[in-house]
Scaffold this motif. Structure first.
Motif, PDB file in Angstrom:
ATOM      1  N   PRO A  33      -9.384 -12.310   3.204  1.00 44.40           N
ATOM      2  CA  PRO A  33      -8.182 -12.062   4.013  1.00 44.40           C
ATOM      3  C   PRO A  33      -6.980 -11.611   3.179  1.00 44.40           C
ATOM      4  O   PRO A  33      -6.228 -10.750   3.601  1.00 44.40           O
ATOM      5  N   ILE A  34      -6.838 -12.190   1.987  1.00 47.63           N
ATOM      6  CA  ILE A  34      -5.669 -11.838   1.178  1.00 47.63           C
ATOM      7  C   ILE A  34      -5.774 -10.406   0.651  1.00 47.63           C
ATOM      8  O   ILE A  34      -4.774  -9.693   0.556  1.00 47.63           O
ATOM      9  N   THR A  35      -6.984  -9.972   0.316  1.00 48.51           N
ATOM     10  CA  THR A  35      -7.109  -8.638  -0.271  1.00 48.51           C
ATOM     11  C   THR A  35      -7.283  -7.533   0.783  1.00 48.51           C
ATOM     12  O   THR A  35      -7.439  -6.371   0.411  1.00 48.51           O
ATOM     13  N   VAL A  36      -7.243  -7.886   2.065  1.00 47.84           N
ATOM     14  CA  VAL A  36      -7.364  -6.867   3.112  1.00 47.84           C
ATOM     15  C   VAL A  36      -6.465  -5.646   2.873  1.00 47.84           C
ATOM     16  O   VAL A  36      -6.938  -4.517   2.936  1.00 47.84           O
ATOM     17  N   PRO A  37      -5.176  -5.845   2.573  1.00 43.07           N
ATOM     18  CA  PRO A  37      -4.348  -4.643   2.416  1.00 43.07           C
ATOM     19  C   PRO A  37      -4.833  -3.698   1.317  1.00 43.07           C
ATOM     20  O   PRO A  37      -4.793  -2.482   1.511  1.00 43.07           O
ATOM     21  N   PRO A  93       1.114   7.209  -0.838  1.00 44.04           N
ATOM     22  CA  PRO A  93       1.487   5.994  -0.092  1.00 44.04           C
ATOM     23  C   PRO A  93       0.488   4.862  -0.279  1.00 44.04           C
ATOM     24  O   PRO A  93       0.877   3.695  -0.409  1.00 44.04           O
ATOM     25  N   TRP A  94      -0.793   5.209  -0.341  1.00 46.44           N
ATOM     26  CA  TRP A  94      -1.818   4.167  -0.520  1.00 46.44           C
ATOM     27  C   TRP A  94      -1.752   3.570  -1.915  1.00 46.44           C
ATOM     28  O   TRP A  94      -1.851   2.355  -2.078  1.00 46.44           O
ATOM     29  N   ILE A  99      -8.140  -1.922   2.536  1.00 48.45           N
ATOM     30  CA  ILE A  99      -7.801  -0.814   3.444  1.00 48.45           C
ATOM     31  C   ILE A  99      -7.274   0.373   2.638  1.00 48.45           C
ATOM     32  O   ILE A  99      -7.731   1.511   2.793  1.00 48.45           O
ATOM     33  N   SER A 100      -6.327   0.092   1.757  1.00 52.11           N
ATOM     34  CA  SER A 100      -5.696   1.178   1.000  1.00 52.11           C
ATOM     35  C   SER A 100      -6.704   1.895   0.109  1.00 52.11           C
ATOM     36  O   SER A 100      -6.689   3.128   0.023  1.00 52.11           O
ATOM     37  N   THR A 114       2.076  -2.156  -5.399  1.00 53.61           N
ATOM     38  CA  THR A 114       2.958  -3.254  -4.988  1.00 53.61           C
ATOM     39  C   THR A 114       2.183  -4.566  -4.927  1.00 53.61           C
ATOM     40  O   THR A 114       2.642  -5.605  -5.423  1.00 53.61           O
ATOM     41  N   PHE A 115       1.011  -4.502  -4.333  1.00 55.12           N
ATOM     42  CA  PHE A 115       0.159  -5.685  -4.240  1.00 55.12           C
ATOM     43  C   PHE A 115      -0.134  -6.242  -5.633  1.00 55.12           C
ATOM     44  O   PHE A 115       0.006  -7.442  -5.875  1.00 55.12           O
ATOM     45  N   ASP A 134       1.641 -12.311   1.308  1.00 59.61           N
ATOM     46  CA  ASP A 134       0.724 -11.222   1.642  1.00 59.61           C
ATOM     47  C   ASP A 134       1.073 -10.552   2.982  1.00 59.61           C
ATOM     48  O   ASP A 134       0.769  -9.380   3.187  1.00 59.61           O
ATOM     49  N   ILE A 166       0.995   1.088  -2.094  1.00 57.52           N
ATOM     50  CA  ILE A 166       0.663  -0.240  -1.544  1.00 57.52           C
ATOM     51  C   ILE A 166      -0.160  -1.034  -2.553  1.00 57.52           C
ATOM     52  O   ILE A 166       0.116  -2.204  -2.822  1.00 57.52           O
ATOM     53  N   ILE A 168       3.051  -7.872  -7.169  1.00 53.11           N
ATOM     54  CA  ILE A 168       3.435  -9.120  -6.498  1.00 53.11           C
ATOM     55  C   ILE A 168       2.435 -10.236  -6.808  1.00 53.11           C
ATOM     56  O   ILE A 168       2.819 -11.351  -7.160  1.00 53.11           O
ATOM     57  N   PHE A 169       1.150  -9.916  -6.734  1.00 59.82           N
ATOM     58  CA  PHE A 169       0.191 -11.006  -6.896  1.00 59.82           C
ATOM     59  C   PHE A 169      -0.068 -11.391  -8.344  1.00 59.82           C
ATOM     60  O   PHE A 169      -0.456 -12.523  -8.615  1.00 59.82           O
ATOM     61  N   ALA A 200       0.039  -2.104   5.343  1.00 58.45           N
ATOM     62  CA  ALA A 200      -1.231  -1.392   5.200  1.00 58.45           C
ATOM     63  C   ALA A 200      -1.862  -1.093   6.559  1.00 58.45           C
ATOM     64  O   ALA A 200      -2.322   0.026   6.801  1.00 58.45           O
TER      65      ALA A 200
END
Lengths: 249, 220, 223
Positions: C170-174, C197-198, C177-178, C204-205, B151, C201, C208-209, B158
């Motif tokens: 915490p893991i999903t913060v990105p 761009p958002w 935010i996006s 990609t998240f 992560d 992200i 990956i997850f 981000a």
């Protein structure tokens, strides 16, 4: 596919269950300590043991839901490590927990499991197994509304849905009355011509002696006693049980 | 023996870097004396990342091999990592106060990412103690160790995009003066050697702890 | 083929159970609407202010809703050891992950499909743009990808309900935010190119997850 066809009859493995040096540890706690066990196809064995002896752990390892820490397990000659999915098709498991979803009806539960096991002619097979446990009248009731005993009967129907050749029974009599127990034992033992291999764990010595062909005692993570039923009486068994399960000071 | 060498090496490097940070390196023009904290903050941040990389590797190896030494390594490294993440956050906010006039700024993406990092590895330590059985706790922690590390780049991406790139990697703007670079490098190697020393020490302590509790169980 | 038919069987089972009880969708929906209303009080309903904070409110609400509904996903499997029953079925562990994930995705999307118009109505905003739908769907995929993994982990701990949020947020913060930033742009009527761009992200998240969770799921449920 279902277990009773597709298995070459010419090279039937000599052991239905073959366990060697099986160890299972939970961190520092040892539940099984390098135990051996062999069961012939069609044999009915009973494993006695006090709480915490490792009975449930043994069943869970054989049922492929727990990974052994060491040792090897073969079911129908197939190595458990590499053929878990093939082995699961041949196993039927009944435990003191039913594995049934209480929000779904009996029929829906069985339909779910029959789909998961690729059972052909589902509707017919569901009726068959429910009939075996005498629950046809409650087929469309939600499992949550049934009594504990009825749920347990359904759980037995669930375990038979894919015609397994090996039954693993972990104290299956929880919540069942005597009459139901006797009836269900008949359903579990065989279906048609095929006699099932049965591994039953219990701490009820009388009951175990009644149904088992071979009697074993599991104490402190190891099989310590293994005798055929012939010529064994209850008092002898009781004595052995007390001897082997006494906590060593 | 190995530990003794490392101990003296770390001590010597630390002394050297203290000398370089406070006496040798010239004061930065724009930010003044506070910029010297940079020679502590960067190595500590780097060390935290290194520690979490070790957690990641240890976690994967534990899941594959299931030998407790990899779990011990990951766990000890996570502890050190979280200590240094905390120190990075503290020094970061000491820096932020004179530079931006506030103790905490969400405008600095590295500060924000570090905070998220801190939460992820706090979860890593917490999840272990919440597990019903010790061995499963180790597996769960390993999973958090893997997921958390994967992560990190996304978090960094981000948070950077969130606040725009503005102060840029301000540290390396126009390159560092050679004397500053030297100070930074010595400081980084001092902290790296300290990390290795701490890790070895903590792992052997943890092993002793486990041995003791085994002995205790056997005797009772 | 067999993989997907088993996956759908598991998702079907969850959906059927949900239709019976409405345990997840109904209660989480009520919760979602309540949170929106309470936020409205907190920011004293000034239209200009609302436009500023609306994306944040929306995603905080959905993130909470996600935690609530994902928590239920595996608690249901723990009653009567149903998870053991599932694991005895001749399917790989990954089938269980994907099936449970799809069911949770379905529930979350239903909740959001009802909550979004409610949100638009209460805040006087035009939220039903294709951009916002794309943001919502892609972010929700990210939520359930990690959420399903952590939900399976959390039910095996002592403090079931507490563990999921500690891991999940915490893991999903990105992606939170996006999603907030992208929603802000979408509400301001910006074109796709500004959002990309958002969305990248978030995408990609998700990828990956989904992959990482798929790979490690077996370790969580096997003892």
């Amino acid at each position: 596919m279902v277990a009773d066809n597709g298995r070459p009859t010419s090279s039937l493995p000599s052991w239905a269950i073959e366990v060697q040096g099986l160890t299972k540890s939970f961190g520092h706690q040892l539940a099984l300590t390098g135990t051996d066990l062999t069961v012939r196809p069609g044999e009915a064995i009973v494993i006695f043991g006090p709480n915490g002896a490792g009975k449930t752990t043994l069943i869970k390892v054989l049922a492929t839901i727990m990974k052994p820490s060491a040792g090897s397990v073969k079911i129908d000659g197939l190595n458990l490590k590499d053929n878990a999915e093939e082995i699961r098709c041949r196993l039927g498991v009944v435990s003191h927990q039913t594995f049934l979803y209480s929000n779904l009806t009996a029929y829906e539960n069985l339909e779910f499991y029959s789909r998961m096991y690729n059972v052909p002619t589902r509707t017919q097979r569901i009726r068959e197994v429910v009939d075996m446990v005498g629950m046809i009248s409650r087929l469309y009731d939600r499992v949550g509304t049934l009594s504990r005993g009825m749920q347990q009967r359904l759980s037995i129907a669930r375990s038979l849905i894919h015609k397994p050749s090996i039954m693993l029974l972990d104290e299956p009599e929880t919540g069942l009355d005597q009459q139901a127990t006797a009836m269900l034992w008949e359903a579990l033992k065989s279906e048609g011509k095929e006699k099932r291999t049965i591994l039953l764990t219990t701490h009820n010595l009388e009951r175990g002696l009644e149904v088992g062909e071979r009697l074993l005692i599991l104490a402190q993570g190891k099989i310590t006693y293994d005798k055929p039923k012939q010529g064994l009486d209850l008092s002898e068994l009781k004595e052995a049980y007390q001897h082997y399960t006494r906590v060593k000071a | 023996m190995k530990r003794k060498v490392l101990l003296w090496l770390s001590l010597a490097l630390m002394m050297a870097s203290l000398y370089l940070v406070f006496i040798y390196v010239p004061t930065e023009k724009e930010m003044g004396i506070i910029q010297r904290i940079f020679y502590l903050m960067v190595p500590m941040g780097w060390l935290a990342l290194l520690a979490f990389l070790i957690v990641f590797i240890g976690s994967i190896l534990y899941l594959v091999k299931r030998t407790s030494k990899w779990d011990t390594l990951a766990y000890c490294s996570a502890e050190i990592g979280i200590v240094f993440t905390t120190l990075t956050l503290i020094t970061g906010s000491i820096w932020a106060k004179p530079v931006w006039g506030v103790w905490w700024t969400w405008d600095e993406p590295r500060l924000t990412s570090t905070l998220i990092l801190w939460f992820i590895y706090l979860a890593y330590l917490i999840v272990r103690s919440f597990a019903i059985e010790e061995s499963r706790g180790a597996v769960f922690a390993a999973i958090v160790g893997i997921v958390g590390f994967v992560d990190l780049p996304i978090v960094a991406l981000a948070t950077t995009l969130w606040r725009g790139m503005h102060p840029g990697p301000l540290i390396f703007q126009g390159g560092l003066a050679p004397s500053m670079l030297l100070t930074l490098l010595v400081s980084i190697s001092a902290f790296t050697s300290l990390y290795i020393l701490l890790l070895i020490q903590r792992v052997s302590m943890k092993n002793d702890e486990m041995e003791l509790s085994t002995l205790k169980r056997l005797s009772s | 083929m067999n993989f997907w038919s088993k996956v759908l069987t598991i998702a079907w089972k969850d959906a059927l159970s949900e239709i019976r009880t409405r345990e997840i969708i109904f209660s989480v929906l009520v919760f979602t609407l309540l949170v929106i209303v309470i936020f409205n009080f907190a920011f004293s309903a000034n239209q200009q202010m609302i436009e500023l904070v609306a994306p944040g409110i929306l995603w905080v609400t959905f993130a909470f809703a996600g935690v609530l509904s994902l928590n239920r996903s595996f608690i249901m499997e723990k009653e009567q050891a149903c998870l053991d029953g599932l694991m005895m079925c001749p399917v790989s562990r990954e089938v269980i992950y994907v099936g449970k994930m799809l069911a949770s995705l379905l529930f979350m999307l239903v909740i959001e499909a009802i909550a979004l118009p409610g949100f638009a109505f209460l805040f006087n905003l035009a939220v039903l743009s294709p951009q916002l739908i794309a943001i919502t769907v892609s972010t929700t995929i990210g939520f359930v990808a990690v959420g399903t993994l952590f939900s399976a982990l959390a039910v095996n701990t002592k403090a079931r309900e507490m563990v999921l949020p500690i891991l999940f947020f915490p893991i999903t913060v990105p992606i939170i935010i996006s999603a907030v930033q992208a929603s802000k742009l979408a509400l301001a009527g910006e074109p796709w190119t500004k959002l990309s761009p958002w969305l990248q992200i978030i995408g990609t998240f998700d990828i990956i997850f989904l992959a990482v969770s798929f790979l490690v799921f077996a370790f969580i449920i096997e003892e």
